[in-house]
Design a protein around this motif. Structure first.
Motif, short mmCIF file in Angstrom:
data_model
loop_
_atom_site.label_atom_id
_atom_site.label_comp_id
_atom_site.label_asym_id
_atom_site.label_seq_id
_atom_site.Cartn_x
_atom_site.Cartn_y
_atom_site.Cartn_z
N LEU A 85 0.82 -1.20 0.00
CA LEU A 85 0.00 0.00 0.00
C LEU A 85 0.86 1.25 0.00
O LEU A 85 0.56 2.24 -0.69
N GLU B 265 -4.24 -0.16 -3.81
CA GLU B 265 -4.92 0.97 -3.21
C GLU B 265 -6.33 0.54 -2.82
O GLU B 265 -6.93 -0.32 -3.47
N PRO B 266 -6.88 1.13 -1.74
CA PRO B 266 -8.23 0.73 -1.30
C PRO B 266 -9.31 1.27 -2.21
O PRO B 266 -9.18 2.33 -2.81
N ARG C 116 -9.78 -6.24 5.73
CA ARG C 116 -9.79 -4.80 5.92
C ARG C 116 -10.47 -4.06 4.78
O ARG C 116 -10.32 -2.85 4.64
N GLY C 117 -11.19 -4.76 3.94
CA GLY C 117 -11.89 -4.13 2.85
C GLY C 117 -11.36 -4.56 1.50
O GLY C 117 -10.60 -5.53 1.37
N PHE D 145 -9.25 -3.98 -2.03
CA PHE D 145 -8.07 -3.31 -2.58
C PHE D 145 -7.91 -3.76 -4.03
O PHE D 145 -8.25 -4.89 -4.38
#
Length: 887
Positions: A2, A8-9, A93-94, A96
């Motif tokens: 990251l 990238e998120p 964590r989501g 990416f």
């Protein structure tokens, strides 16, 4: 990643591939994505052609110096355009997405080859095969000039090299499976090292494995069977094992034949590639083959090696997977960027490493790491029987590892992590696992293969996870969790619940370290049975409201409760469960005697109830009250202590009455008067629950209130309207008695009036008359005249004689048509009625006639309910003279 901008998120995405985290050799964590079952099947793969090895070798001919450079993380150095929106990975964590080219995409090889060819084109003596670049040169100056140009272009494009894999200014170099030097090109000895260095068999079993390998390719060598005779002699039953010189010569000759040109084929980039892998308890092996001109497969390269001490402890499925990974590394230059067929004789690997399935989430870390490595290749996996597996002999007679190759990837075991966290003894877990009847079978199946079906119910949970279970240091592992034997479960449960964190967190802790069949249920049961947790636990969630059953009849169940003291007074409140009728009594105290007196008063008014619901207050739990309920046959129901909601009907009534009292005090009204007023209107108002008024359900009617005075009197209005209709219509009131002789109107031919006798009254103005022949006829009173006296059937109304209040009558003194009956023969005309009344009044005495005389008719008005206005009293008259007529 990251920080360096590799990923990238993102907030949302239509594509999301699963995340796979594997441990690297240096202990670091590598984040990878599994596009095998998500993005790869939907891609339009870039088929940019890879260079032919023969063409590369031809272009390098004549070179005296060689250099080879390798890019560091080559794919991650290429930026993606808008297609990066499809490379999203799903993490804890989501989401990416990758901004760089991803290792594992089906198009990555073609894209990178195109980029490198366009970047380095035009430079002499430079050949490119993906991220491997070879530079040649006839002289040192020529070679350095080409090398400098390559460096400049790579530097301008921002590419970085991996120093450990680069070789500069050498006279001999290995490239794409060949050895290039100033003297020419020769085959890399590693291609046939697995054959040429096969160790000599030491027993019959190893001889049989070697012969299996030989027979698989014997069709390419003439008279191979004659050379195998000494080895076949060792297989005869009862033959003593003796490895003679004849056997040694045959063994060495066969190895040379298998690595010779008759068997070994040259690599052809236009033909199909087949990689066959196998593993045994001693080693792993494989071969790369291609179909020949006659359609039969011919080997291109061999590979094998022995297992390390750590790898010998692998389960069979892990050894078979290790064989595949070993062959991928050996044949990488041939198969990378091309679609090939991968063959294995271990069926579970077909589903685990299949291109259409994802990586099992609970697989061992090494299996996940190997699956990520395989995701970079494009292949079709097939199952092959052991007898048809050409690599079987290579795995059973592997080439021994040299000392310099003993450095392998350190074993990343989760058991040590669990052992340190739970203070478990490795030797104890291993011994208990060996003694456990279920886990001992599981270990045996892990080592030797699982059966096709599971007939044991106790083994079913382990059979369902058979592709994810593996053995580590004598224990069974499921992913990162240790499978605990039966005799150790109680101790582990105690450790898990030692901090008393509750059911949810205890389960989460258990899922981080251990597993056995039913672990969640055991943890939950342990937490529920913990006395310490129960003593400090919060109250359970509030139960959903459960209403009392609605009675089928009113006044069958009554709820009672006390209100107050409020403003110095106590009240006993009772409410009927069915009709919601409320009764309020002002009581001096809450003793049982006062309560019984008020309830007795209430029961005397509406009857004794069947059920009485109350709280556990002293007046209701006393022996005196118990005797009162038993003597009256009342079922006394107590609600739960400290839970007033159980007696909700009484509590709501108390709340309502309390509000009324407070409002009365605020308005400075008399409390008792305000309560009586409220109860009267409350009982006459529809209840929101029943939809009926309490008075209607309990009394069967609405009660009258002052508001009813605002409604019009419908009965009086109707009666007045009817009277006005009668007065407006005129006429006289007519009546006739039963058995009285009358004349009735005849409408047929013959006499107009016929004699008859009244039989009965069938309506207000209808009578049944018997004629002279005994026949019953139905007549209206307007069709009848009395014939046995002088009185008439009619009494004039005030309208018929003007405003004169003196009653008049008409006398029938003769038969119809006689002079006595009047000129018109009608006794019903007003004029005749007035005249007859006056004559009768003049001839009769002044004395009051007797009302009991049968012949004295009563004079009355037409309407019995409303008398007409009269200044003088109405008199009764009697006709003394009777006249009989002959018929």
């Amino acid at each position: 990643m990251l920080r360096d901008g590799v990923i990238e998120p993102v907030d949302c995405s239509e594509w999301a591939s699963p995340l796979v985290a594997v441990n690297r050799a240096d202990g670091a964590l590598r984040i990878c994505a599994d596009y095998k079952a998500t993005l790869n099947p939907a891609l339009l793969v870039d088929r940019y052609p890879l260079p032919k090895i023969d063409d590369v070798i031809v272009r390098m001919s004549g070179s005296m110096y060689f250099s080879k450079i390798d890019l560091s993380q080559a794919y991650n150095q290429v930026e993606l355009d808008e297609t990066k929106f499809y490379t999203v990975i799903n993490t804890h964590r989501g989401l990416f997405r990758y901004n760089r080219l991803v290792y594992g995409l089906a198009s990555s090889a073609g894209i990178f080859q195109r980029i490198m060819c366009n970047l380095l084109q035009g430079i002499p003596n430079v050949e490119i095969f993906l991220d491997d670049v070879i530079i040649g040169g006839r002289t040192k100056e020529e070679h350095l000039s080409a090398l400098e140009t390559v460096f400049q272009r790579l530097h301008q494009s921002g590419f970085k090299l991996k120093r450990s894999k680069c070789v500069f200014l050498v006279e001999e170099i290995k490239y794409l499976g060949y050895v290039l030097s100033r003297f020419g090109v020769r085959t890399d000895p590693e291609k046939v090292e697995a054959i040429t260095k096969i160790p000599r068999p030491n027993n019959v079993s190893e001889v049989r494995s070697f012969l299996g390998l030989v027979n698989f390719y014997a069709k390419f060598v003439r008279n191979m069977s004659a050379k195998l005779v000494p080895l076949y002699e060792l297989l005869k039953k009862g033959k003593q094992w003796v490895w003679s010189a004849e056997c040694e010569n045959a063994f060495n000759e066969i190895k040379m034949l298998l690595s010779g040109a008759e068997v070994l084929a040259h690599y052809d980039p236009h033909k199909q590639l087949i990689v066959t892998c196998d593993a045994s308890a001693r080693g792993v092996g494989g071969l790369l083959s291609q179909p020949g001109p006659d359609g039969r497969e011919r080997p291109v390269a061999y590979a094998s090696r022995t297992l390390t001490d750590a790898e010998k402890n692998y389960s069979q499925i892990h050894r078979e997977a290790l064989a595949i990974i070993f062959c991928m590394g050996k044949f990488h230059q041939y198969i990378y960027g091309r679609r090939f067929v991968l063959r294995t004789d271990h069926k579970p690997l077909v589903s685990i490493f299949g291109p259409n399935t994802g990586i099992p989430a609970m697989a061992a870390s090494r299996m996940q790491r190997w699956a990520i490595i395989l995701s970079a290749y494009s292949y079709d996996i097939e199952y092959v029987r052991t007898n048809d597996n050409g690599a079987d002999g290579l795995s059973r007679l592997p080439v021994k590892l040299s000392e310099k190759r003993t450095n392998t990837v350190p074993e990343q075991t989760y058991f040590h992590f669990v052992q340190d966290a739970l203070l478990l003894n490795h030797n104890e877990i291993r011994c208990l696992t060996r003694r456990d009847s279920i886990l001992s079978k599981v270990i045996e199946y892990i080592r030797n293969g699982w059966p096709d079906t599971c007939e044991s119910r106790n083994l079913q949970p382990y059979y369902n996870r058979r592709t994810e279970l593996y053995e580590e240091l004598g224990t069974v592992m499921w992913g990162h969790r240790v499978v605990i034997p039966e005799l150790c479960k109680a101790r582990v449960l105690g450790m898990l619940h030692e901090p008393h964190m509750g059911i949810v967190k205890s389960k989460a802790l258990a899922r981080s370290y251990v597993w056995w069949a039913g672990v969640d249920e055991d943890v939950e049961r342990m937490c529920r049975q913990c006395a310490v947790c129960a003593a400090q636990a919060d109250a359970p969630p509030r139960h959903a409201p459960r209403p009392w059953p609605w009675p089928h009849s009113p006044w069958s169940r009554v709820h009672v409760d006390f209100l107050g003291p409020i403003y110095g007074k106590l009240y006993l409140v009772a409410v009927d469960a069915m009709s919601k009728w409320i009764e309020v009594f002002n009581v001096p105290s809450t003793v049982a005697k006062c309560t019984i007196d008020r309830l007795s008063e209430l029961f005397s008014r509406f009857g004794i109830v069947r059920q009485l619901v109350s709280d556990n207050g002293p007046p209701f739990t006393s022996s005196e009250f118990k005797q009162f309920t038993n003597s009256n046959g009342i079922e006394h129901i107590f609600t739960a202590p400290y839970h007033p909601a159980s007696n909700g009907a009484a509590e709501n009534a108390v709340k309502t009455i309390k509000s009324v009292i407070k409002k009365a005090v605020q308005e400075k009204q008399d409390i008792d008067k305000a309560l009586r007023t409220f109860l009267m209107y409350y009982r006459n108002t529809e209840h929101s629950t029943t939809g009926e008024t309490p008075a209607t359900l309990l009394l069967g009617r609405r009660i009258r209130t002052r508001l009813d005075m605002l409604k019009p009197d419908r009965l009086g209005r109707v009666q007045r309207a009817q009277q006005n209709q009668k007065i407006a219509a005129g006429g006289v009131v007519r009546e006739v008695n039963q058995d009285e002789l009358v004349w009735y109107r005849q409408y047929l031919k013959g006499e107009k009036w016929c004699p008859g006798q009244v039989v009965s009254c069938v309506g207000p103005s209808n009578y049944t008359v018997r004629d002279r022949n005994g026949v019953l006829v139905h007549k209206h009173i307007d069709q009848l005249k009395v014939r046995n006296s002088r009185r008439s059937l009619a009494c004039p109304t005030p309208n018929s004689i003007g405003l004169n209040s003196q009653p008049q009558t008409t006398n029938d003194l003769g038969p119809p048509g006689s002079p006595a009956s009047g000129a018109a023969g009608s006794a019903g005309s007003p004029r005749a009625a007035v005249a007859g009344a006056r004559a009768a009044a003049a001839s009769s005495p002044r004395s009051e006639p007797s009302s009991s005389s049968p012949s004295s008719p009563e004079w009355h008005f037409a309407s019995p309910s409303v008398a007409p206005p009269s200044p003088r009293p109405i008199r009764k008259c009697r006709i003394d003279k009777k006249i009989n007529y002959k018929i």
